[in-house]
Design a protein around this motif. Structure first.
Motif, PDB file in Angstrom:
ATOM      1  N   THR A 119      -4.154   2.340  -0.371  1.00 38.79           N
ATOM      2  CA  THR A 119      -2.494   2.503  -0.235  1.00 38.79           C
ATOM      3  C   THR A 119      -1.962   1.639   0.845  1.00 38.79           C
ATOM      4  O   THR A 119      -2.836   1.337   1.837  1.00 38.79           O
ATOM      5  CB  THR A 119      -2.081   3.773  -0.099  1.00 38.79           C
ATOM      6  OG1 THR A 119      -2.296   4.229   1.047  1.00 38.79           O
ATOM      7  CG2 THR A 119      -2.207   4.656  -1.587  1.00 38.79           C
ATOM      8  N   ARG A 123      -4.364  -1.228   1.096  1.00 38.30           N
ATOM      9  CA  ARG A 123      -4.355  -2.000  -0.163  1.00 38.30           C
ATOM     10  C   ARG A 123      -4.343  -3.282  -0.109  1.00 38.30           C
ATOM     11  O   ARG A 123      -5.359  -4.143  -0.783  1.00 38.30           O
ATOM     12  CB  ARG A 123      -3.293  -1.399  -0.941  1.00 38.30           C
ATOM     13  CG  ARG A 123      -3.161  -2.036  -2.410  1.00 38.30           C
ATOM     14  CD  ARG A 123      -2.060  -1.401  -3.137  1.00 38.30           C
ATOM     15  NE  ARG A 123      -2.195   0.140  -3.853  1.00 38.30           N
ATOM     16  CZ  ARG A 123      -1.540   0.709  -4.085  1.00 38.30           C
ATOM     17  NH1 ARG A 123      -0.261   0.478  -4.151  1.00 38.30           N
ATOM     18  NH2 ARG A 123      -1.810   2.159  -4.752  1.00 38.30           N
ATOM     19  N   SER A 310      -0.956  -6.775  -4.125  1.00 37.09           N
ATOM     20  CA  SER A 310      -0.215  -5.908  -3.683  1.00 37.09           C
ATOM     21  C   SER A 310       1.057  -5.470  -3.870  1.00 37.09           C
ATOM     22  O   SER A 310       1.624  -4.498  -4.097  1.00 37.09           O
ATOM     23  CB  SER A 310      -0.388  -6.054  -2.010  1.00 37.09           C
ATOM     24  OG  SER A 310      -1.746  -5.985  -1.544  1.00 37.09           O
TER      25      SER A 310
END
Length: 377
Positions: A119, A123, A310
């Protein structure tokens, strides 16, 4: 660089590297089919590959990403083996169509697995590492192609088939099962009606297509432009190798420098800089300046490539994320056939094909910030 990733993301990067080591074979489709079939073969493969990316997204409604990834790699490996054995125009074209229908099934699953494994900034870093690792694997694949090509193009295709099957085996064996759980059928339960891409996804895709046009134009026409400007025959290869070495070096400092900044701001500023560099490459006649600008483009591309995935992963509803990945990822498939005619058209104004490609790239890059204006951070 790889050690900083979560275990699942690290494993997935290795799976993709294994697969990329043989992915050079399809660059030689025109050689395999011969000049009389080359245009038809390349167009057929392009269309079927786009279909396969969408098939991969819809399969994620019913199966886990781990399953779709492995199945796509196995299907690609088997279809490539069929292509290596095909003879005659009908057999070869049919085999190419089957390869295309399998070729990108794994792509949305790959993006979805990375989205689930991390995350935030981690990420983005995972997507960036994936892009750099695939570039490096592509450079190694070129060396492998140089060794196998004297044996014949079919040996290249056979090696590609083998790397796909090995990558599938590694995925099944080492990817954590828990990231493959929670299949898409449960996630999309209750979703009625035909799926339509939302406005934010449309803007991301249009902007991503312009970015892809610019990136492909620079990459595809750099060798030609250098030769047009009087560079020795060995210099384009050295420039490409230098860029492959520079890309991972540029990734680490950019991670800290850009932490916490929005995707839209980074993509907007980065593409403006890319546009300026591409225009410098268009107007200069110096091979040294061309290579310097190209290496600077490589650094910026290292920062920006993972940022697109992303942005999609952060903006998409979790249930729709595979379809967002498939839709936005199609931008590269749309951009690839658009680059040669755009380069030829701009070349008439610039006076040379290489300069025309860079001019088209500069205009495409500079369009991106306008397309991203209304996308939320």
């Amino acid at each position: 660089m790889l050690r900083s990733l979560p275990v699942a993301a690290r494993t997935l990067v290795w799976v993709r590297i294994l697969n990329a080591l043989g992915a050079y074979a399809l660059s030689f489709l025109a050689v395999l089919t011969g000049p009389e079939l080359a245009a038809v073969a390349l167009a057929l493969f392009g269309v079927t590959a786009l279909i396969s990316r969408w098939a991969g997204a819809f399969l994620l409604d019913r199966f886990s990403p781990r399953t779709v990834l492995a199945a796509g790699l196995v299907a690609t490996g088997l279809s490539l083996a069929g292509l290596a054995l095909a003879h005659g125009q009908v057999q070869v074209l049919a085999a190419i169509a089957v390869v295309g229908l399998a070729f990108e099934v794994y792509e949305p699953a790959s993006q979805e697995l990375l989205a689930r494994a991390s995350t935030g900034e981690r990420r983005h870093h995972a997507y960036a590492v994936m892009g750099v690792a695939l570039s490096a694997a592509g450079a190694a694949a070129g060396l492998l192609a140089a060794v196998l090509l004297p044996l014949g193009v079919r040996w290249l295709v056979a090696a590609d088939a083998l790397t796909c099957l090995v990558a599938a085996a590694v995925a099944v064996t080492f990817l954590p099962r828990e990231l493959g759980g929670g299949g898409g059928r449960r996630q999309r339960a209750g979703a009625g009606g035909r799926w339509r891409p939302p406005a934010a996804l449309m803007r991301l895709t249009v902007a991503g297509t312009a970015f892809a046009v610019g990136s492909l134009a620079v990459m595809m026409y750099l060798p030609l432009a250098l030769l047009e400007r009087g560079a020795p025959a060995w210099l384009p290869g050295l420039a490409l190798a230098g860029a492959a070495v520079l890309a991972p070096v540029a990734l680490w400092p950019s991670r800290r420098l850009l932490a916490g900044r929005s995707h839209a701001v980074i993509l907007g500023v980065g593409t403006v800089l890319l546009g300026v560099l591409a225009l410098i490459m268009a107007v200069t006649a110096s091979p040294a300046v061309t290579i310097g600008a190209y290496l600077a483009c490589t650094v910026l591309n290292t920062v920006l490539l993972g940022r697109w995935q992303s942005a999609v992963a952060d903006a998409a509803p979790e249930a729709d994320r595979p379809r967002w990945f498939a839709f936005q990822g199609s931008s590269w498939g749309v951009a690839q056939p658009a680059v040669p005619p755009l380069a030829a058209l701009a070349g008439t104004a610039a006076g040379a094909m290489g300069a025309g490609a860079f001019l088209a790239a500069g205009v495409a890059f500079l369009m991106v910030p306008f397309m991203l204006r209304r996308i939320a951070a």
